[in-house]
Design a protein around this motif. Structure first.
Motif, PDB file in Angstrom:
ATOM      1  N   ASP A 197       0.857  -1.198   0.000  1.00 45.30           N
ATOM      2  CA  ASP A 197       0.000   0.000   0.000  1.00 45.30           C
ATOM      3  C   ASP A 197       0.894   1.250   0.000  1.00 45.30           C
ATOM      4  OD1 ASP A 197      -2.315   1.571   0.145  1.00 45.30           O
ATOM      5  OD2 ASP A 197      -2.385   1.495   2.335  1.00 45.30           O
ATOM      6  N   HIS A 201       1.109   4.297  -2.711  1.00 45.98           N
ATOM      7  CA  HIS A 201       1.036   5.739  -2.408  1.00 45.98           C
ATOM      8  C   HIS A 201       2.175   6.482  -3.077  1.00 45.98           C
ATOM      9  CE1 HIS A 201      -1.117   4.562   1.570  1.00 45.98           C
ATOM     10  NE2 HIS A 201      -1.928   4.534   0.536  1.00 45.98           N
ATOM     11  N   THR A 276      -3.461  10.440  -4.617  1.00 48.52           N
ATOM     12  CA  THR A 276      -3.267   9.142  -5.268  1.00 48.52           C
ATOM     13  C   THR A 276      -4.150   9.143  -6.513  1.00 48.52           C
ATOM     14  OG1 THR A 276      -4.983   8.136  -3.913  1.00 48.52           O
ATOM     15  CG2 THR A 276      -2.701   7.883  -3.146  1.00 48.52           C
ATOM     16  N   HIS A 280      -6.000   3.613  -6.462  1.00 47.84           N
ATOM     17  CA  HIS A 280      -6.838   3.842  -5.282  1.00 47.84           C
ATOM     18  C   HIS A 280      -8.306   4.030  -5.665  1.00 47.84           C
ATOM     19  CE1 HIS A 280      -3.195   3.955  -2.941  1.00 47.84           C
ATOM     20  NE2 HIS A 280      -3.954   3.890  -1.852  1.00 47.84           N
ATOM     21  N   THR A 298      -4.905  -2.488  -3.634  1.00 52.04           N
ATOM     22  CA  THR A 298      -4.165  -1.447  -4.375  1.00 52.04           C
ATOM     23  C   THR A 298      -2.888  -2.033  -4.980  1.00 52.04           C
ATOM     24  OG1 THR A 298      -3.190  -0.725  -2.302  1.00 52.04           O
ATOM     25  CG2 THR A 298      -4.925   0.650  -3.176  1.00 52.04           C
TER      26      THR A 298
END
Ligand SMILES: NC(=O)c1ccc[n+]([C@@H]2O[C@H](COP(=O)([O-])OP(=O)(O)OC[C@H]3O[C@@H](n4cnc5c(N)ncnc54)[C@H](O)[C@@H]3O)[C@@H](O)[C@H]2O)c1
Ligand SMILES: [Fe+2]
Length: 401
Positions: A197, A201, A276, A280, A298
């Motif tokens: 994750d 990001h 993002t 996302h 994600t």
């Protein structure tokens, strides 16, 4: 790169092995006495909650603990946490101890303790919060969401089967306290999901479309890639690419754990300014359909989104491949860009995460409605470097099947 931008950040970030011992002095600096600790059963079982509670009791704080946070928390449990806190005492400071789920719940508690109302009153567009929330200290025990520094809190709206993100600069915690020792006991699967994750990001912030979003009152949020977010995101990608497999395979490697904590922190600082994008946007409706953790979804989507975007962000994708340590000498710009998404696919395999939507229970029939719901999340969609369409998203999702 544009000529004007703003960068927002948490005021104070404390990092170090054993840094948890500084909690007393941090609370003193906030002049707090009555403290609400928001955490979850996993953190209690790992002995981390008790460690923090004894530290606080030994220093004579009045501590009330809400330890019922569930992963990917629904709106109803945020209300329960707030009602519980209100029934116990006048809270001076809130501590969010755990992964993104506990920290996000602590953010909502700090918001409702200050302003009351219902969590969804603050959803639907950015900057719905009238002013600073109650003082919040965020202590992450996963290396993933970066929630300890971000302007975001994510809840699951179980009525509409979608994850609901509240975004506002007032949601940034007052203090982020990072101690890599707290992440040592994190199971390999959660390490993998939360770590990927953080990578999502960083990659999405780095390639976020360069636009400026200014609300009527001049409060800027999610501006697309900026010089500061670019620097943070690229360093985060390097740290995560180097350390995530180590953290998954050797859980007690404190150096790898520390680097992952810093990587997710930098990624959080980057994406909570740059934003993002498609991975996302697509992950939110998927997260409403299946029980997979946010990071697993994600991370699974990320290589396909990178491929989808590679033609319009070739140079930056090439830099991502380099950050992954891919040997790029002699490759064309297009080959370098595609090497970046391949590197993410290899990382997924190395850390044992799925790379196909069918593996997490998504059906081909779900694709049109996932694409449709994702396109409705305007703040994420407009941030994607390649303009997505219903057809484009459907093709992207089919390629991930
Ligand atoms: N606020 C943000 O900026 C932001 C960004 C991305 C994702 N999110 C949200 O954060 C949530 C996911 O957070 P997460 O990935 O950190 O996982 P999590 O908070 O849901 O935790 C996952 C599990 O790991 C356990 N756990 C956590 N730390 C542990 C430790 N040190 N030892 C043992 N067990 C431990 C927890 O008890 C829990 O069962 C999702 O709801 C997601 O949508 C928020
Ligand atoms: Fe995320």
């Amino acid at each position: 790169m544009r000529n004007s931008w703003e960068f927002f950040s948490t005021k104070r970030i404390v990092y170090g092995k054993g840094a948890i011992e500084q909690l007393d002095s941090i609370l003193k600096s906030l002049k707090a006495k009555n403290v609400l600790l928001v955490t979850d059963p996993g953190i209690v079982n790992a002995g981390i909650a008790d460690r923090v509670i004894s530290l606080l009791r030994n220093a004579d704080y009045n501590v009330v603990t809400y330890d019922k946070v569930v992963p990917e928390p629904p709106v109803s449990s945020a209300i329960e946490c707030y009602e519980f806190a209100k029934s116990q005492m006048e809270t001076d400071a809130i501590i969010g101890l755990g992964g993104g789920s506990s920290i996000d719940m602590a953010k909502i508690a700090a918001l409702l303790i200050k302003y009351g109302g219902h969590p969804l009153d603050y959803y639907g567009g950015e900057n719905q919060i009238p002013g600073p929330i109650a003082p919040l200290i965020a202590i992450p025990t996963t290396a993933g969401t970066g929630s300890e520094v971000t302007s975001v809190a994510v809840l699951t709206d179980t009525e509409n089967n979608i994850k609901a993100g509240i975004s506002d600069n007032y949601l940034r915690p007052e203090v982020a306290l990072l101690d890599p020792e707290l992440t040592i006991g994190l199971p390999a699967y959660v390490t993998a999901c939360s770590g990927i994750d953080a990578l999502s990001h960083a990659v999405e912030a780095y390639t976020a479309k360069n636009f400026q979003y200014i609300q009527a009152e001049g409060n800027i949020l999610f501006q697309g890639a900026l010089p500061i977010s670019d620097a943070l995101a690229l360093e985060a990608i390097k740290l995560i690419a180097e350390n995530l497999p180590l953290a998954v395979q050797q859980g007690s490697n404190v150096e790898a754990r520390g680097n992952m904590l810093i990587g997710s922190l930098l990624a959080g600082m980057a994406f909570s300014n740059a934003g993002t994008a498609a991975a996302h946007a697509l992950a939110y409706p998927i997260g409403g359909l299946v029980k997979s953790p946010h990071g697993e979804v994600t991370g699974l989507l990320l290589p396909y989104v990178m491929k989808f975007n590679s033609a319009v962000e070739m140079e930056k994708m090439g830099k991502i491949a380099e950050a992954f340590g891919v040997q790029v000498d002699g490759l064309s710009a297009k080959e370098k860009a595609l090497a970046a998404s391949d590197a993410v696919l290899e990382l997924l395999a190395e850390i044992g995460l799925p790379a196909h939507l069918s593996q997490i229970g998504i059906k081909e029939d779900d694709i049109p409605s996932i694409a449709e719901k994702a396109l409705e999340i305007a703040r994420l969609v407009r941030n994607n470097p390649r303009v997505p369409t219903q057809k484009g998203f459907e093709e992207l999702l089919r390629s991930a099947f």
